[in-house]
Motif scaffolding. Sequence first.
Motif, short mmCIF file in Angstrom:
data_model
loop_
_atom_site.label_atom_id
_atom_site.label_comp_id
_atom_site.label_asym_id
_atom_site.label_seq_id
_atom_site.Cartn_x
_atom_site.Cartn_y
_atom_site.Cartn_z
N HIS A 67 -13.77 -1.77 0.76
CA HIS A 67 -13.29 -0.48 0.45
C HIS A 67 -13.63 -0.07 -0.83
CE1 HIS A 67 -9.84 2.35 0.26
NE2 HIS A 67 -9.67 2.14 1.47
N ASP B 277 -6.87 -2.11 2.50
CA ASP B 277 -5.97 -1.48 1.47
C ASP B 277 -4.70 -2.17 1.01
OD1 ASP B 277 -7.88 0.28 2.99
OD2 ASP B 277 -6.59 1.90 2.15
N HIS C 118 0.75 -1.27 -0.11
CA HIS C 118 0.19 0.06 0.07
C HIS C 118 0.61 1.31 -0.07
CE1 HIS C 118 -3.53 2.24 0.36
NE2 HIS C 118 -3.50 2.68 1.51
N ASP D 246 -9.71 -5.21 -0.56
CA ASP D 246 -9.48 -4.30 -1.31
C ASP D 246 -10.24 -4.44 -2.64
OD1 ASP D 246 -8.84 -1.88 -2.78
OD2 ASP D 246 -7.21 -1.43 -1.64
N HIS E 156 -3.90 0.14 -4.36
CA HIS E 156 -5.15 -0.63 -4.47
C HIS E 156 -5.49 -1.56 -5.63
CE1 HIS E 156 -6.72 2.23 -1.20
NE2 HIS E 156 -6.12 3.16 -1.96
#
Length: 268
Positions: free
Chosen positions: A233, A177, A156, A198, A211
Motif C-alpha cells: 500500500h 490498510d 482504519h 500498510d 495508515h
Amino acid sequence: MTMVEKTVRDFTILGSGAGPGIPSFFCDCSECREARHNPKISRTRSGALIRDGRYQILIDASPDLRQQLICQNITCFDEVWLTHWHYDHFGGLGELEYYVRLNRKKSILFRLPPSAVESFQAAFPQLSDVMEIRPWKFGETAVIKQLQITPLPAEHGIETAGILVESPNVKLAYFTDTAGLPSTSEERVRNADWLICDSTFYGDNWYPRAHMSVHQAIALGEKIAAKHTVLTHLSIHYAQAVTTRELKEKLALYPAVDIAYDGMNVKL
C-alpha cells in the motif's frame, strides 16, 4: 506409474500501491518520474489472490482489477473477499459482472464487511444476481481446502479487516490498510512467517488514524516477531518522496524487510 501433481498454495500481491497509484497522473515527484521511466516498478491499487490448487480467492477488487488479472494470467476465481468499503479496494467490482455472466455462469461467493452490504447494493445493483453475499465476521475462520482464512480487526476508521491466512506450513497476515493493530489482532498474528502491511507514507505520517509509515510498519513487524515484513500500500510521495531505488538502499539495514511489488508471490 502416474505422477502425483503437487498442490500449489500461494499468495500473490496483485497491486502494491495506495489510492492514487504510482505513477499518479497528476504527480511529478521523483517516484512518479521513476515509475514513468521504468513501468516495471509502477504500482496499481492494492489487491491480492490466494490460491490452493485450482481454488482461488480474490482479496479486494481495485479499480485496476482487469489490468491486474491480465498481467498475472488469472482467468478465474471462486470467491471474492472485500477488506473494507473504500474506492481503491472496491472500484473494480463491476468487472465481475462480465466474468460471471459470460464465463462462470453461476453466482460467486462475496464476503464483505457487514457495514458495507447496503453501500454495495446501492452502488452495484446490477450485481445482485451474480454475487452471493455473505458478510464476514471478525475472528470467524473459513476453512477452504487446506487453508484457514480469518478476518481480523484493523485500525482504519471504518470497519476494516486484515486477512490471516494459515496453511499447514505458513502463517501469513495481510493488513493492507491499517494504523497499527488492535491488541487482539497483534496476538493472532504474532510470530507470523509473513506480515504484509500498510506502509503508505515515507517520512511524516499525516493520517495516523488510518495508515502507517514505512518505519512504523517495520516497527510493527519487529513487535510481533514476524519472520518477514513486506511493505505494501505504498504511496511514497504523499509526504516525503523517495524512489524505489532509494528506498531499497535505505532498507538494506533491515534484512527481514522487503518492498512489495505487483505480482510478488509468497508460497503457502
